[in-house]
Design a protein around this motif. Structure first.
Motif, short mmCIF file in Angstrom:
data_model
loop_
_atom_site.label_atom_id
_atom_site.label_comp_id
_atom_site.label_asym_id
_atom_site.label_seq_id
_atom_site.Cartn_x
_atom_site.Cartn_y
_atom_site.Cartn_z
N SER A 82 0.84 -1.20 0.00
CA SER A 82 0.00 0.00 0.00
C SER A 82 0.87 1.25 0.00
O SER A 82 2.10 1.15 -0.05
CB SER A 82 -0.92 0.00 1.23
N MET A 83 0.25 2.41 0.07
CA MET A 83 0.98 3.68 0.14
C MET A 83 0.33 4.61 1.15
O MET A 83 -0.87 4.90 1.05
CB MET A 83 1.01 4.35 -1.23
N ASP A 84 1.13 5.05 2.11
CA ASP A 84 0.72 6.01 3.12
C ASP A 84 1.56 7.26 2.94
O ASP A 84 2.74 7.28 3.26
CB ASP A 84 0.92 5.40 4.52
N PHE A 85 0.95 8.30 2.37
CA PHE A 85 1.62 9.61 2.24
C PHE A 85 1.33 10.42 3.50
O PHE A 85 0.17 10.73 3.79
CB PHE A 85 1.09 10.37 1.03
N HIS A 86 2.36 10.83 4.22
CA HIS A 86 2.16 11.68 5.40
C HIS A 86 1.72 13.09 5.01
O HIS A 86 1.33 13.86 5.89
CB HIS A 86 3.43 11.73 6.24
N ALA A 87 1.79 13.42 3.73
CA ALA A 87 1.34 14.73 3.27
C ALA A 87 -0.14 14.73 2.92
O ALA A 87 -0.68 15.77 2.51
CB ALA A 87 2.15 15.15 2.04
N PRO A 114 3.02 22.91 3.23
CA PRO A 114 4.37 22.79 2.67
C PRO A 114 5.28 22.04 3.63
O PRO A 114 5.04 21.99 4.83
CB PRO A 114 4.81 24.25 2.54
N GLY A 115 6.33 21.43 3.08
CA GLY A 115 7.29 20.75 3.93
C GLY A 115 7.85 19.51 3.28
O GLY A 115 7.65 19.24 2.09
N VAL A 116 8.57 18.73 4.09
CA VAL A 116 9.10 17.44 3.64
C VAL A 116 8.40 16.37 4.47
O VAL A 116 8.37 16.44 5.71
CB VAL A 116 10.63 17.37 3.76
N PHE A 117 7.81 15.42 3.78
CA PHE A 117 6.99 14.41 4.44
C PHE A 117 7.46 13.00 4.05
O PHE A 117 7.98 12.77 2.95
CB PHE A 117 5.52 14.57 4.04
N TYR A 118 7.23 12.10 4.95
CA TYR A 118 7.55 10.69 4.80
C TYR A 118 6.44 10.00 4.02
O TYR A 118 5.27 10.32 4.17
CB TYR A 118 7.64 10.13 6.22
N TYR A 119 6.80 9.04 3.18
CA TYR A 119 5.80 8.09 2.68
C TYR A 119 6.32 6.68 2.88
O TYR A 119 7.53 6.44 2.93
CB TYR A 119 5.41 8.37 1.22
N HIS A 120 5.39 5.73 3.03
CA HIS A 120 5.78 4.36 3.32
C HIS A 120 4.63 3.41 3.06
O HIS A 120 3.47 3.82 2.91
CB HIS A 120 6.24 4.23 4.79
N CYS A 121 4.94 2.14 3.03
CA CYS A 121 3.91 1.12 2.90
C CYS A 121 3.25 0.90 4.25
O CYS A 121 3.91 0.84 5.29
CB CYS A 121 4.52 -0.19 2.40
N GLY A 122 1.93 0.79 4.23
CA GLY A 122 1.19 0.57 5.47
C GLY A 122 0.56 -0.80 5.55
O GLY A 122 -0.27 -1.06 6.43
N ALA A 123 0.94 -1.70 4.62
CA ALA A 123 0.36 -3.04 4.62
C ALA A 123 0.84 -3.82 5.86
O ALA A 123 1.91 -3.57 6.39
CB ALA A 123 0.73 -3.79 3.35
N ASP A 124 0.04 -4.76 6.27
CA ASP A 124 0.34 -5.54 7.47
C ASP A 124 1.32 -6.67 7.15
O ASP A 124 1.16 -7.35 6.13
CB ASP A 124 -0.98 -6.12 8.01
N PRO A 125 2.38 -6.88 7.98
CA PRO A 125 2.77 -6.08 9.13
C PRO A 125 3.61 -4.87 8.70
O PRO A 125 4.64 -5.03 8.05
CB PRO A 125 3.60 -7.05 9.97
N ILE A 130 8.23 -1.56 6.06
CA ILE A 130 9.14 -0.42 6.18
C ILE A 130 10.58 -0.91 6.27
O ILE A 130 11.47 -0.41 5.57
CB ILE A 130 8.78 0.43 7.41
N ALA A 131 10.84 -1.89 7.14
CA ALA A 131 12.20 -2.36 7.36
C ALA A 131 12.82 -2.96 6.10
O ALA A 131 14.04 -2.93 5.93
CB ALA A 131 12.22 -3.39 8.49
N ARG A 132 11.98 -3.46 5.22
CA ARG A 132 12.51 -4.07 4.00
C ARG A 132 12.65 -3.08 2.84
O ARG A 132 13.05 -3.46 1.75
CB ARG A 132 11.64 -5.25 3.59
N GLY A 133 12.30 -1.80 3.08
CA GLY A 133 12.64 -0.77 2.10
C GLY A 133 11.53 0.03 1.48
O GLY A 133 11.79 0.85 0.58
N MET A 134 10.29 -0.13 1.95
CA MET A 134 9.19 0.58 1.31
C MET A 134 8.97 1.96 1.95
O MET A 134 8.05 2.16 2.75
CB MET A 134 7.92 -0.27 1.34
#
Length: 307
Positions: A82-87, A114-125, A130-134
């Motif tokens: 999945s994709m979780d945009f913090h923006a 405005p700013g710099v925001f994190y994005y990451h995968c939110g799929a379970d777990p 995240i730890a594997r690079g998404m």
């Protein structure tokens, strides 16, 4: 006919200009599960990625833009992503839903801040994805071009933890990491501690260098420091309204980000580190080299995230 005052007319004109400037930006990414090197020796690691790279591509938009995002999950994937945009301000259930292999998902959001925001995968777990690079960065430039001093060069640094066994969620939950990485590599930009490193960040003395620093975690806090330098300005979350001056270090928690400005009056180098020594000495160091003949392409355009 009723007359409109000059102040109202100006305000309406400005609103009209803003509406014209705002644009729709279409972003597409594909989740891929691939083998990637995690150090300068070429040690391979089974990574889960966006676009086959760690970190994923830098997304760059302007405050007020509407982002139309589509995520494809490659048919060869073994897992949903999945994709979780913090923006983004959206519906966590509907928009951040998992996409199965061979399928796609999409949603739209307006980049309000405005700013710099994190994005990451939110799929379970989530911790394992995240730890594997998404993970990656989305930069939302302020609408007001004078809101921040213009940077001569910009770099993106994303801190993350390396877990020796990418299949062990138990190790990730127990925080049993072996190394801290910047941009998916151990000592990736540090030939001092790893002679096999071939890359460094570059700038000229007197230039304002802006480091967009994101802590992908998944667990550790970062105390971001420039050895032999002082942060001229720090912008928590990269927002120009959140400005701090003359800092030696600044803490960025997991899932957070800040922008750091630094100016060196002399030739030489700064070592950009997370000032937890275990984190720094297992890989969390990047050399920022200042020379009069610094590569003019570095820290600009497509070279703000050094691959």
């Amino acid at each position: 006919m009723k007359k409109i005052s000059m102040s109202v007319a100006v305000a309406l004109a400005l609103l009209g200009a803003t509406a014209v400037q705002a644009k729709t930006v279409k972003i597409t990414m594909t989740a891929k599960e691939v083998e990637l090197p995690i150090d300068n020796k070429g040690t391979m690691y089974r990574s889960w990625t966006y676009e086959g790279m760690v970190p994923g591509p830098v997304v760059h938009v302007e405050e007020g833009d509407v982002v139309e995002f589509t995520l494809y999950n490659d048919k060869t994937s073994k897992n949903s992503h999945s994709m979780d945009f913090h923006a983004a301000r959206v519906d966590v259930v509907k928009d951040f839903e998992q996409v199965k292999p061979g399928e796609k998902g999409s949603y739209t959001f307006k980049a309000d801040y405005p700013g710099v925001f994190y994005y990451h995968c939110g799929a379970d777990p989530m911790i394992q994805h995240i730890a594997r690079g998404m993970y990656g960065a989305i930069i939302v430039d302020p609408k007001d071009k004078n809101a921040m001093p213009k940077a001569d060069r910009e770099y993106v640094l994303i801190q993350s933890e390396l877990y020796a066994n990418p299949d062990s969620q138990a190790d990730m939950m127990a925080n049993k990491w072996t190394n801290v990485m910047f941009n998916g590599g151990v000592f990736k930009y540090d030939p001092v501690h790893d002679p096999a490193a071939t890359r460094m960040l570059q700038a000229k003395p007197g230039e304002r260098v802006r480091i967009h620093f994101i802590n992908a975690g998944a667990n550790e806090f970062a105390s971001f420091h420039a050895i032999a330098g002082i942060w001229d300005r720090v912008y928590p979350s990269g927002n120009p309204k959140n400005v701090l001056h003359g800092l030696q270090s600044y803490v960025v928690g997991p899932g957070d980000a800040s922008s750091f400005d630094i100016i060196s009056p002399v030739e030489g180098a700064n070592a950009l580190v997370t000032h937890s020594m275990r984190q720094a000495l297992t890989g969390g160091i990047a050399i920022l080299q200042y020379t009069k003949d610094a590569d003019p392409k570095m820290g600009r355009g497509d070279n703000i995230l050094v691959r």
